[in-house]
Scaffold this active site. Structure first.
Site, mmCIF file in Angstrom:
data_model
loop_
_atom_site.group_PDB
_atom_site.id
_atom_site.type_symbol
_atom_site.label_atom_id
_atom_site.label_comp_id
_atom_site.label_asym_id
_atom_site.label_seq_id
_atom_site.Cartn_x
_atom_site.Cartn_y
_atom_site.Cartn_z
ATOM 1 N N GLU A 164 -3.579 -5.639 0.809
ATOM 2 C CA GLU A 164 -2.159 -4.722 0.542
ATOM 3 C C GLU A 164 -1.513 -3.667 1.611
ATOM 4 O O GLU A 164 -0.297 -3.478 1.496
ATOM 5 C CB GLU A 164 -2.681 -3.772 -0.640
ATOM 6 C CG GLU A 164 -3.115 -4.469 -2.037
ATOM 7 C CD GLU A 164 -2.311 -5.604 -2.447
ATOM 8 O OE1 GLU A 164 -0.824 -5.261 -2.320
ATOM 9 O OE2 GLU A 164 -2.669 -6.497 -3.075
ATOM 10 N N HIS B 254 1.161 -5.476 3.370
ATOM 11 C CA HIS B 254 2.656 -5.421 2.459
ATOM 12 C C HIS B 254 3.056 -4.006 2.680
ATOM 13 O O HIS B 254 4.292 -4.028 3.039
ATOM 14 C CB HIS B 254 2.143 -5.658 0.835
ATOM 15 C CG HIS B 254 1.798 -7.124 0.450
ATOM 16 N ND1 HIS B 254 2.340 -8.143 1.220
ATOM 17 C CD2 HIS B 254 0.885 -7.385 -0.186
ATOM 18 C CE1 HIS B 254 1.744 -9.348 0.491
ATOM 19 N NE2 HIS B 254 0.984 -8.893 -0.132
#
Length: 368
Positions: free
Chosen positions: A23, A26
């Site tokens: 994550e 991202h």
């Protein structure tokens, strides 16, 4: 109880780190491309902790450590957003308004960071402890196996199977796997001389997924600690080799060369996390690197609910000059969700079977 606590802690640590790094990819890519990130969550469920950073992102730590997510600002397009959501959009900072290349970079960054994590972990491991190598030298011959019947002995080096010259243990295992019930020869090097031994390769698995097995285990050696530059190069090579081997194993499952019963889920990962943790930090680091590669590969599969599926949509958008129709995306995401849910249930069933739950239930029912 001690083993259970170790398993839970190791599983939470391993999966937590992998999800965070994924994550984080991202998140950093979104920030780089000028997209505001509303939420960065590790885990699912009601947040145990939450706080806001200086740029307005809400960070969450949730109790179910089976994943996480980053929610970019304006991730939903104009067709899906409510009037309230549209009113809250910050001009120039929404995900859907960015060029297709920027959106693809944000989506691609998660899996890329998983591969980078594996390279970093392998680099540190090889620099501090050395790189382990599995030799094609026999460490143990399984009783009543094909190799035992052929006369293979401990210390033999397997150099050929039939006319196939063996490059390494992975090559040997891959070749033998496709030779179930074959009558062939093993060429071994023993005391400096080569000997050719007739062998009938054994077969394991059910009729739909039989694969060959000769019944030996191999010796391993750990090399000397490497310099940082050399460890880095070795780490890149190891990450590539593991990726290729993983995809090859998946292809063998798809084509029926290997049993899908070996497909493990979160319960198996938890069990293995606890097992490797007891062997020390190097084993846990190596296991984490392998899982990180697997997570990166899985997310690149062209399944709509995964990062790879979104990348496929962006490729079509770049080619056609317009987004894929909303209807096609909806149907694709529903199918992708059904596929992932099915694989999750199937792998969990395999895990429970592996743990012997169903045999235990059957025995209890028989006693009743």
């Amino acid at each position: 109880m001690h083993d259970l606590i170790r398993t839970i802690l190791a599983f939470s640590l391993v999966l937590g780190v992998l999800v965070f790094i994924h994550e984080l990819g991202h998140y950093l890519a979104a920030r780089w491309r000028g997209v505001h990130v509303e939420v960065f969550s590790i885990g699912f469920g009601r947040p145990l902790l939450r706080w806001h950073d200086s740029v307005g992102t809400e960070w969450r730590l949730c109790p179910v450590p089976l994943g996480g997510y980053v929610r970019p600002h304006g991730f939903e397009g104009p067709e899906d957003a409510t009037e309230e959501q549209k009113a809250a959009w910050q001009p120039g900072r929404t995900f859907h308004d960015k060029p297709v290349l920027s959106r693809a970079i944000v989506i691609m960054a998660g899996p890329v960071f998983n591969f980078l994590l594996a390279i970093v972990l392998f680099t540190g491991l090889f620099a501090m402890s050395g790189q382990p190598h599995i030799l094609n030298q026999v460490a143990q011959v399984m009783p009543d196996g094909a190799a035992a019947s052929a006369g293979v002995e401990k210390g033999d080096v397997i150099v050929r199977v039939g006319d196939h010259r063996v490059r390494d243990v992975t090559d040997l295992q891959s070749f033998v796997s496709g030779q179930a019930d074959a009558q062939t020869t093993l060429t071994v090097r023993r005391n400096g001389a080569e000997q050719v031994l007739p062998v009938h390769i054994g077969a394991v698995g059910d009729k739909a997924s039989r694969h060959g097995q000769i019944g030996v285990s191999f010796a391993a050696e750990v090399g000397k600690p490497q310099s940082l530059p050399r460890a880095f190069v070795s780490a890149i090579r190891e990450t590539w080799n593991v990726s290729v081997q993983t995809l090859d194993g998946l292809w063998q499952m798809i084509t029926g060369q290997h049993s899908t019963k070996d497909l493990g889920g979160p319960l198996r990962i938890a069990q293995m996390s606890g097992q490797v943790a007891q062997y020390g930090v190097p084993s846990l680091v190596s296991f984490m690197a392998l899982l990180s590669i697997n997570l990166g590969l899985i997310n690149l599969f062209p399944v709509p609910i995964l990062d790879g599926g979104r990348l496929v949509f962006y490729i079509f958008e770049a080619i056609l000059g317009r987004p894929v129709s909303r209807r096609v995306q909806e149907i694709s995401f529903q199918a992708g969700f059904a596929l992932i849910a099915g694989l999750f249930l199937f792998s969990t069933f395999n895990d429970l079977s592996h743990f012997g739950l169903f045999q235990w239930l059957a025995s209890r029912a028989g006693q009743g």
